[in-house]
Design a protein around this motif. Structure first.
Motif, mmCIF file in Angstrom:
data_model
loop_
_atom_site.group_PDB
_atom_site.id
_atom_site.type_symbol
_atom_site.label_atom_id
_atom_site.label_comp_id
_atom_site.label_asym_id
_atom_site.label_seq_id
_atom_site.Cartn_x
_atom_site.Cartn_y
_atom_site.Cartn_z
ATOM 1 N N LYS A 108 -28.792 -26.234 27.498
ATOM 2 C CA LYS A 108 -28.422 -24.918 26.972
ATOM 3 C C LYS A 108 -27.317 -25.055 25.924
ATOM 4 C CE LYS A 108 -26.394 -20.539 28.344
ATOM 5 N NZ LYS A 108 -25.734 -19.804 29.407
ATOM 6 N N SER A 109 -26.342 -25.914 26.197
ATOM 7 C CA SER A 109 -25.235 -26.051 25.250
ATOM 8 C C SER A 109 -25.673 -26.760 23.970
ATOM 9 C CB SER A 109 -24.066 -26.788 25.891
ATOM 10 O OG SER A 109 -24.403 -28.124 26.152
ATOM 11 N N ILE A 110 -26.646 -27.652 24.081
ATOM 12 C CA ILE A 110 -27.124 -28.372 22.899
ATOM 13 C C ILE A 110 -27.990 -27.475 22.027
ATOM 14 C CG2 ILE A 110 -28.644 -30.236 22.123
ATOM 15 C CD1 ILE A 110 -27.630 -31.846 24.536
ATOM 16 N N SER A 111 -28.965 -26.830 22.642
ATOM 17 C CA SER A 111 -29.910 -26.038 21.854
ATOM 18 C C SER A 111 -29.471 -24.589 21.678
ATOM 19 C CB SER A 111 -31.291 -26.075 22.512
ATOM 20 O OG SER A 111 -31.255 -25.428 23.768
ATOM 21 N N PRO A 168 -34.407 -19.292 31.182
ATOM 22 C CA PRO A 168 -33.162 -18.544 31.386
ATOM 23 C C PRO A 168 -32.817 -18.231 32.844
ATOM 24 C CG PRO A 168 -34.487 -17.536 29.670
ATOM 25 C CD PRO A 168 -35.315 -18.612 30.282
ATOM 26 N N GLY A 169 -33.788 -17.960 33.671
ATOM 27 C CA GLY A 169 -33.507 -17.618 35.061
ATOM 28 C C GLY A 169 -33.273 -18.816 35.950
ATOM 29 N N ARG A 170 -33.575 -19.989 35.457
ATOM 30 C CA ARG A 170 -33.483 -21.195 36.278
ATOM 31 C C ARG A 170 -32.047 -21.522 36.676
ATOM 32 N NH1 ARG A 170 -35.137 -23.645 40.338
ATOM 33 N NH2 ARG A 170 -35.046 -25.886 40.273
ATOM 34 N N VAL A 171 -31.099 -21.389 35.766
ATOM 35 C CA VAL A 171 -29.703 -21.706 36.076
ATOM 36 C C VAL A 171 -29.212 -20.817 37.218
ATOM 37 C CG1 VAL A 171 -27.336 -21.647 35.202
ATOM 38 C CG2 VAL A 171 -29.161 -22.575 33.781
ATOM 39 N N LYS A 172 -29.516 -19.547 37.137
ATOM 40 C CA LYS A 172 -29.103 -18.605 38.178
ATOM 41 C C LYS A 172 -29.724 -18.981 39.523
ATOM 42 C CE LYS A 172 -29.107 -13.657 39.160
ATOM 43 N NZ LYS A 172 -29.509 -12.339 38.668
ATOM 44 N N ILE A 189 -30.807 -21.950 40.488
ATOM 45 C CA ILE A 189 -30.222 -23.208 40.971
ATOM 46 C C ILE A 189 -28.888 -22.924 41.656
ATOM 47 C CG2 ILE A 189 -29.220 -25.420 40.276
ATOM 48 C CD1 ILE A 189 -31.276 -25.467 37.969
ATOM 49 N N LYS A 190 -28.065 -22.094 41.021
ATOM 50 C CA LYS A 190 -26.765 -21.752 41.610
ATOM 51 C C LYS A 190 -26.934 -21.053 42.953
ATOM 52 C CE LYS A 190 -24.095 -21.332 37.345
ATOM 53 N NZ LYS A 190 -23.330 -20.409 36.488
ATOM 54 N N LYS A 191 -27.913 -20.178 43.050
ATOM 55 C CA LYS A 191 -28.163 -19.484 44.319
ATOM 56 C C LYS A 191 -28.610 -20.465 45.398
ATOM 57 C CE LYS A 191 -29.270 -14.800 42.873
ATOM 58 N NZ LYS A 191 -30.279 -13.736 42.961
ATOM 59 N N ASN A 192 -29.464 -21.413 45.022
ATOM 60 C CA ASN A 192 -29.919 -22.406 45.992
ATOM 61 C C ASN A 192 -28.763 -23.277 46.474
ATOM 62 O OD1 ASN A 192 -32.629 -21.649 46.125
ATOM 63 N ND2 ASN A 192 -33.188 -22.935 44.398
ATOM 64 N N ILE A 193 -27.875 -23.643 45.566
ATOM 65 C CA ILE A 193 -26.693 -24.418 45.952
ATOM 66 C C ILE A 193 -25.859 -23.609 46.946
ATOM 67 C CG2 ILE A 193 -24.483 -25.316 45.109
ATOM 68 C CD1 ILE A 193 -26.014 -26.172 42.535
ATOM 69 N N ALA A 194 -25.657 -22.341 46.653
ATOM 70 C CA ALA A 194 -24.877 -21.476 47.543
ATOM 71 C C ALA A 194 -25.553 -21.335 48.904
ATOM 72 C CB ALA A 194 -24.681 -20.109 46.903
#
Length: 77
Positions: A37-40, A46-50, A52-57
């Motif tokens: 995301k930071s490179i491109s 777009p929903g994947r980051v959210k 992943i964070k939920k799964n970690i939590a």
């Protein structure tokens, strides 16, 4: 990469080692997603980051629940 949402019952069925491994995988995947995301400037999914964070939590919450359950059992025991 794999399934998006981990259900709490799926996480509870995992062994502690499996949860730690899954947590490591998710953190690595989150790092990859954030890097791309930071490179491109635009995330691949777009929903994947959210998610992943939920799964970690979810994994961390389940681990904490088990930790507290063990503490309560030793206090009662």
């Amino acid at each position: 990469m794999g399934k998006f949402k981990l259900r709490p019952d799926e996480i509870r069925e995992m062994t502690p080692e499996e949860r730690r491994e899954k947590l490591k995988e998710l953190k690595a995947e989150l790092l990859r997603e954030m890097t791309s995301k930071s490179i491109s400037g635009v995330p691949d999914n777009p929903g994947r980051v959210k998610e992943i964070k939920k799964n970690i939590a979810r994994i961390l919450t389940t681990e904490r629940e088990e930790e507290l359950r063990k503490i309560r059992e030793t206090e009662k025991g």
